[in-house]
Structure formats: C-alpha cells, structure tokens
Design an enzyme around this catalytic site. Structure first.
Site, PDB file in Angstrom:
ATOM      1  CB  VAL A  77     -32.108  55.279  -8.934  1.00  0.00           C
ATOM      2  CG1 VAL A  77     -32.041  53.760  -9.044  1.00  0.00           C
ATOM      3  CG2 VAL A  77     -31.561  55.923 -10.212  1.00  0.00           C
ATOM      4  CG  HIS A 170     -57.431  51.367  -5.234  1.00  0.00           C
ATOM      5  ND1 HIS A 170     -58.516  50.521  -5.208  1.00  0.00           N
ATOM      6  CD2 HIS A 170     -56.704  51.005  -6.313  1.00  0.00           C
ATOM      7  CE1 HIS A 170     -58.444  49.676  -6.228  1.00  0.00           C
ATOM      8  NE2 HIS A 170     -57.357  49.959  -6.926  1.00  0.00           N
ATOM      9  CG  HIS A 193     -60.292  52.033  -8.240  1.00  0.00           C
ATOM     10  ND1 HIS A 193     -60.785  50.804  -8.623  1.00  0.00           N
ATOM     11  CD2 HIS A 193     -59.140  52.199  -8.942  1.00  0.00           C
ATOM     12  CE1 HIS A 193     -59.962  50.260  -9.501  1.00  0.00           C
ATOM     13  NE2 HIS A 193     -58.957  51.080  -9.709  1.00  0.00           N
ATOM     14  NE  ARG A 294     -41.003  34.260 -24.392  1.00  0.00           N
ATOM     15  CZ  ARG A 294     -40.069  33.886 -25.254  1.00  0.00           C
ATOM     16  NH1 ARG A 294     -38.804  33.811 -24.882  1.00  0.00           N
ATOM     17  NH2 ARG A 294     -40.388  33.599 -26.512  1.00  0.00           N
ATOM     18  CE  LYS A 315     -40.601  33.779 -30.419  1.00  0.00           C
ATOM     19  NZ  LYS A 315     -39.191  33.430 -30.605  1.00  0.00           N
ATOM     20  CG  ASN A 319     -45.392  34.532 -21.862  1.00  0.00           C
ATOM     21  OD1 ASN A 319     -45.348  34.096 -20.712  1.00  0.00           O
ATOM     22  ND2 ASN A 319     -44.943  35.736 -22.176  1.00  0.00           N
ATOM     23  NE  ARG A 327     -58.324  39.071 -14.108  1.00  0.00           N
ATOM     24  CZ  ARG A 327     -59.540  38.715 -13.688  1.00  0.00           C
ATOM     25  NH1 ARG A 327     -59.883  37.439 -13.707  1.00  0.00           N
ATOM     26  NH2 ARG A 327     -60.392  39.638 -13.258  1.00  0.00           N
TER      27      ARG A 327
END
Length: 506
Positions: A77, A170, A193, A294, A315, A319, A327
């Site tokens: 964890v 990278h 990359h 969402r 809907k 979003n 971005r």
C-alpha cells in the site's frame, strides 16, 4: 525443486514441500496420511484439521494462515497525495523494485517547468504508480458493472502493468529529451519515448519472466499485449496495409476496449491523462476542473461496428470538455510557459554541446545514442544536468556555461510572440479537431447503444476553434544594445509578414 505457481495442481508430496518451506514440517506426516493434495487446500477448515489429528487451536490457526496465503494475493500500500491509499499487486512491486523502474525517481515529470514552478518537483515514478492504480480501478469498474464482459484476472494484471510501465522510456527532463533534443541531435529519426518504454519492458521480462509466469502471465502473448497498450500496434506497416482489419496481436477484437484504458489512440481519453492532470495541477497550484472519478463511475463498454469501445453517459459531455480544456490550460500556463520553454531550449542546447563528450555508466558514447543500449539508458536520468554542471572537462565547457546561466538566471531573452502557422502548437490534443467528436456516449434509456453527439446538440457557446500556433522569438544574448536591436527586427518582421500585432515581454 521450485513449486508450480498453480497450487491446485500440487501432488501430496508438493503440498508437503510447501509445509516445509513454511516451517510447518511437524504436520507433514498428518497431511501425507490424509493424502491432502493442492486441490483440497482451499477446503481445509478448523474442523477438518482437528479430524486430521491436529489438536492445538494455535496450530490449526497457524496452518490455515499459511495456506490461505496461496490464494490471498497481498501487495503493498502506497500513500499517494493524489489518490490516497493505493494498493498494488505483488508482481507490480517486483517491477517497481528494479533499476529500470527506480530510475523514474530521477526524471522530472514536467522537465524545465520545475525551474519556473517550485512545486513541480514530482517525478515520473509517482505518476506511473498513479496510472497503474487508475488503470486497475477502471478495468475493475467495467467488469463489476458489466459482468458479461470478457475480462479475466490476467487481463486486469496486464492492464495494470501497462499503466505502471508506460513511461519507462522517458529520458532526462521527460519530453525535452525525445521532443527537442533527439530531433536535433539525430535528424530524421522517428524515435519516441514509447519505443524505449517497450525496449525497457522487454529487458524487465528477461529478468522477471519466471516471476511473471508464477503470477499467471502467459509469455510472450501477454508481453506483446502490454507493449501494444503502451505504444499501439507493434507492426505499424501491417496496421497501415490492413486498415479495417484488427491490428493487434495480444488480444482479440472482442477485447478491443482494453486498448483504450492506458493510452487511448482513438479519443485521447485515458488514465494516463487522468493522473497527470490531477497530479500536475496539484503540484503546480492550478485548479483542475476535470473529475476523473465521474468518468470511472459512468464508463461503460458498448459495441460499435463490430468493435467494443469505452463510452460515457451523455450527460458527461461537459465534464469531458473540461478535461480537454484543462489540458489546454496546462499547456498554456505551465508546459509551454515562455520561461519554461526558454529554460528547456537552454538545457537542449547544453545537451547538444555535450553530446559527443558525455560519459554515461562507464561507457563512453554519445548522449543521443544512449537510446540504443538499454543498459546505458537505465543510468541516464536528470542527473546528467549535474554531471555536466559539476564537470571540469574542457570539452564540456560550452555546455557547462549554458547550464551555469540557468542557475544564475541569466536566461535567453523573450522578444515576443505572434500567431502564425509555425513553432508553438496549442490545441485540445487532436490538432484542429474537437476530440469530443470521437467520443461515444450512451443514454440512461439504453445503455447498450452507443452514439456520437449530433451537431445540432452542440452548445452554441462551445468553442469552434480547437488549435492555434504561435511563433515565439528568443535571443541568446542578453546585452542591452543587442537586445533592443533584436526587438526592433522582430517588430519589423511581424509587420512585413502581416501577422497580428506582436506581443513583447514587459
């Protein structure tokens, strides 16, 4: 002799071998007497152990705890500042604990932006862990919400590994290396990359193949699948020649939606962006208006023209628009901030001057050729900046002088910018197209039918232009007289080209 990974196929002798490995050899005779095979281990209970003659309650509890480890997979964890407590599969931990992955601790996520935004100190290491976590969250959500989907545990593990390993390739300062340095150092090369990510992953498979197979992976099939999720179809010529046919080898068309989780080549909506939007905004101190949870909540797989795609509720259009606007905002305010780009140009110039003189990992070779040897590339990180800066070699003097200018804030000067057809590109991720046009939606009335939005349904206040290009002018000299002359030349150039009124640095 090493025990087979699948304990259900163990013989009585192999079951006893496991008892010895777990320091339970005192009960070996009782297991032999009852002829306990691996298939019967999951059926063992306290009562059954008692009937086998194991009298002490503590002994029975100890045996059951050791045996249950066989099917109760426990990872580690991580306490992540973005996603909270993140638990990863043991195989992912094995990958993390390799030099190939640990090098990502020393590669800045945002390259030169750290010299502009002091909080942008995060690295590719934690981003990769975040992407692995979100990849697992999304694929599990799809399987939970749609139990009939052909998703098995092996698919989930492969998707998580692809998320973890997608940025292995990278170079120093992330996109500066493959987007600015390599194209100038090796003109005409198509190296990206993602290419090195696949090469690095092959190197990992060579090291960990037995561990991967112990955890249920099938090689080389799953190796190919993971690389395809990172870089797309591995045989690009075949993919081009057979347009319309299924270009992937790792999984069949029925599982096409799995290729849209880590790196979505169709819409650009994937968990890689979900993590770096949230993580970059957090460290930059910029508001993130996109809610990726969402998307995970409303994501659903639907069939479209014989292929299965990840769709979202109708809907959620606003979003998703916020995602692409986030971005664009990050590019304008951070990634392509004028001082960020100045510093990255200076680092790139320093790398070019150091290219033939730098020594990496004891092998003297050009910096730009490290991509051809993954052993060398494993040792190539942002530390090459300090290696040049702290060197005393005369061969590296020109490169060192440029980096010293960065450290003393004697930067190239920004003369101004104007909108024109070249240089700095700002867009929503799909050049001049609206990325929402490629997204499939479903409605609450029929969650099995996917559709694209109609033009008549697009809000009138939505943007209609999705890209712009800026020409920026920088001056490497900082003397006042030269700088003023260059500014006048820039003004005259803009007027002569008929470009919009130029913007100077105040």
């Amino acid at each position: 002799m090493k025990l087979p990974f699948n304990f259900k196929k163990w013989t009585v002798e192999q079951t006893c071998q496991y008892l010895r490995e777990e320091e339970l050899e005192e009960f070996e005779d009782k297991f032999k007497a009852c002829e306990i095979t691996g298939e019967e281990l999951q059926e063992l209970t306290v009562d059954k152990l008692k009937k086998m003659g194991i009298e002490q309650p503590n002994d029975r509890e100890k045996i059951l705890l050791r045996i249950r480890k066989l099917w109760q997979v426990q990872g580690k964890v991580f306490n992540d500042p973005i996603h909270g407590h993140v638990e990863l599969h043991p195989l992912l931990i094995k990958i993390i604990d390799t030099p190939e992955f640990q090098r990502l601790r020393y590669i800045k996520q945002l390259g030169g932006a750290y010299f502009v935004y002091p909080g942008a100190s995060h690295n590719r290491f934690e981003h990769s862990i975040g992407v692995a976590h979100l990849a697992g969250q999304l694929v599990r959500a799809l399987r939970t919400n749609q139990p009939d989907l052909p998703i098995d545990d092996r698919d989930i593990l492969c998707v998580e590994i692809a998320g973890l390993c997608h940025d292995l390739g990278h170079g120093p300062f992330s996109h500066l290396f493959d987007g600015m340095f390599i194209p100038e150092a090796r003109p005409g090369t198509k190296w990206k990359h993602e290419t090195a990510s696949c090469d690095m992953f092959d190197r990992l498979v060579d090291k960990l193949s037995s561990v991967m197979e112990q955890h249920g992976l099938k090689l080389p099939e799953d190796q190919i699948f993971i690389k395809e999720m990172i870089a797309g179809p591995l045989d690009s010529k075949t993919a081009e020649a057979q347009k319309g046919e299924w270009p992937y080898q790792g999984r069949p068309k029925e599982k096409s939606f799995l290729y849209e989780i880590v790196s979505n080549k169709r819409t650009g909506i994937d968990v890689d962006k979900f993590d770096y939007f949230a993580r970059d905004c957090h460290h930059l101190g910029i508001q993130n208006n996109f809610d990726h949870w969402r998307f995970l909540k409303f994501a659903r797989v639907c069939e479209v023209d014989g292929q299965w795609h990840i769709c979202v509720r109708d809907k959620e259009e606003d979003n998703m628009t916020d995602m692409f606007h986030t971005r664009l905002g990050l590019h304008k305010r951070a990634y392509k901030h004028k001082v960020t780009k100045i510093i990255e140009y200076m680092i790139k110039d320093a790398f070019l001057k150091a290219d033939e003189h730098i020594q990496i990992g004891g092998k003297r070779r050009k910096l730009s050729e490290a991509t051809e040897d993954m052993e060398v590339y494993t040792e190539l990180t942002d530390h090459v900046f300090e290696q040049i800066l702290n060197s005393s070699s005369m061969e590296l003097k020109d490169a060192r002088d440029i980096l010293n200018r960065i450290m003393s804030r004697d930067l190239y000067k920004f003369l101004g910018e104007t909108r024109s057809p070249v240089i700095i590109k700002m867009d929503y991720g799909m050049k001049d197209k609206d990325p929402i046009d490629n997204l499939y939606f479903y409605s609450k009335y029929d969650s099995t039918k996917a559709f694209k939005r109609k033009i008549c349904h697009v809000s009138k206040i939505r943007p209609t232009c999705f890209s712009e290009r800026l020409t920026r002018f920088y001056c490497k000299k900082t003397e006042g007289r030269s700088l003023e002359a260059d500014k006048r030349s820039f003004e005259e150039w803009c007027k002569g080209k008929g470009f919009p009124e130029y913007q100077q640095d105040e």
